[in-house]
Motif scaffolding. Structure first.
Motif, PDB file in Angstrom:
ATOM      1  N   THR A 150      76.179  19.177 -56.097  1.00  0.00           N
ATOM      2  CA  THR A 150      75.198  18.157 -56.458  1.00  0.00           C
ATOM      3  C   THR A 150      74.860  18.259 -57.934  1.00  0.00           C
ATOM      4  OG1 THR A 150      74.208  18.374 -54.243  1.00  0.00           O
ATOM      5  CG2 THR A 150      72.962  17.147 -55.886  1.00  0.00           C
ATOM      6  N   THR A 152      72.352  16.550 -60.901  1.00  0.00           N
ATOM      7  CA  THR A 152      71.116  15.782 -60.960  1.00  0.00           C
ATOM      8  C   THR A 152      70.639  15.664 -62.398  1.00  0.00           C
ATOM      9  OG1 THR A 152      70.501  16.669 -58.785  1.00  0.00           O
ATOM     10  CG2 THR A 152      68.771  15.568 -60.037  1.00  0.00           C
ATOM     11  N   GLU A 202      67.285  13.322 -55.604  1.00  0.00           N
ATOM     12  CA  GLU A 202      67.059  14.709 -55.199  1.00  0.00           C
ATOM     13  C   GLU A 202      65.710  15.178 -55.724  1.00  0.00           C
ATOM     14  OE1 GLU A 202      69.455  18.941 -55.320  1.00  0.00           O
ATOM     15  OE2 GLU A 202      68.938  17.980 -57.229  1.00  0.00           O
ATOM     16  N   ARG A 222      63.805  21.261 -50.588  1.00  0.00           N
ATOM     17  CA  ARG A 222      64.777  20.361 -51.214  1.00  0.00           C
ATOM     18  C   ARG A 222      64.951  19.123 -50.350  1.00  0.00           C
ATOM     19  NH1 ARG A 222      70.305  19.043 -50.708  1.00  0.00           N
ATOM     20  NH2 ARG A 222      71.208  18.315 -52.683  1.00  0.00           N
ATOM     21  N   PHE A 224      67.027  15.277 -50.259  1.00  0.00           N
ATOM     22  CA  PHE A 224      68.081  14.445 -50.847  1.00  0.00           C
ATOM     23  C   PHE A 224      68.348  13.260 -49.935  1.00  0.00           C
ATOM     24  CE2 PHE A 224      72.488  13.018 -51.004  1.00  0.00           C
ATOM     25  CZ  PHE A 224      72.624  12.696 -52.353  1.00  0.00           C
TER      26      PHE A 224
END
Length: 278
Positions: A150, A152, A202, A222, A224
């Motif tokens: 991922t 970001t 995110e 977290r 997403f």
């Protein structure tokens, strides 16, 4: 007289430079390494009250690196956990099997708690994972099977190391090989898909609270979601309470909640209490 003035001037300058160097952590690496081993063992022989021999262990590695300049900050954290257990005459089973690495680069804004950032998160199992509900046990995962990466770009907020949060535009790639039908394939299309790409949002929030001088509560949440499924969010909520007896011995209570539709439509939960060496 001239020599006296020179000596006084030298000491003033030296003290100023020394004080500035002593009070700053700029332009230097700050490494932190934590190794933890948790063991449990019991054995019986001619035991009249019943019982089975058992053995279990969990090894945990947490490695952090920080680097800060006047204009930007870099943090990297590598975490891994591997564990096995056996209750005779049963087989050896996997109890912990995960690895992750997150890197965050922040561009600091003077006198502001907010700053733009870019981050990279990598997650994967370490070794084969099994479904022990089936007989014989069934392999359902492996190293980078599945794997998640991922990237970001967004805004980072932090007033201290006790509370940090970041929110941004995210790009997530999901990889799989032998188990693509379980993690990356779209059942409504053909052929079998080994790769999945999503663009979304995110959010990562870290909280540390000292419940007592030697008791620390550490939480990471977290979230997403892809733009094509904003009504459904992937959730990873990790909670750890660590009671520290001394520099090499502590007790950990862990509660982990995961909701990820790519892995399961059910909410996954894990709880453990571990006493071990650090």
């Amino acid at each position: 007289m001239k020599h006296a003035i020179f000596i006084i001037f030298f000491f003033i300058v030296f003290n100023e430079l020394w004080a500035e160097e002593a009070d700053t952590t700029l332009n230097k690496w700050e490494p932190k390494l934590k190794l933890e081993l948790n063991l449990s063992q019991i054995a019986f022989q001619d035991w009249s009250k019943g019982g089975e021999n058992s053995f279990s262990f969990t090894g945990i590695v947490n490695w952090k690196m920080k680097y800060k300049t006047e204009n930007w900050s870099f943090e990297n954290e590598f975490a891994a956990a591997a564990g096995r257990s056996r209750v005779e005459p049963d087989i050896i089973k996997t109890t912990a099997n995960e690895m992750s690495n997150v890197s965050v680069l922040r561009f600091d804004i003077e006198e502001s708690y907010q700053s733009p950032f870019i981050s990279l998160l990598i997650r994967t199992p370490i070794s084969p994972g099994y479904d022990y509900k089936e007989t014989p046990e069934k392999v359902i995962s492996g190293f980078f099977d599945p794997g998640y990466i991922t990237q970001t770009l967004g805004v980072f907020y932090s007033e201290s190391d006790l509370f940090k949060t970041r929110l941004g535009l995210a790009f997530e790639e999901s990889f799989a090989n032998k188990f693509a039908d379980r993690y990356t394939d779209n059942k409504e299309t053909n052929p079998l898909e080994y790769f999945k790409f999503e663009t979304g949002i995110e959010s990562v929030t870290d909280l540390k609270v000292y419940l007592d001088e030697d008791i620390l509560y550490d939480s990471t949440l977290r979230l997403f979601s892809g733009f094509d499924r904003l009504s459904v969010w992937d959730v990873m909520w990790k909670n750890t309470v660590t009671a520290k007896f001394n520099d090499w011995f502590n007790v950990n209570f862990l509660f982990l909640l995961i909701y990820n539709t790519k892995e399961s439509l059910r909410t996954q939960m894990q709880e453990s209490i571990q006493i071990g060496l650090v």
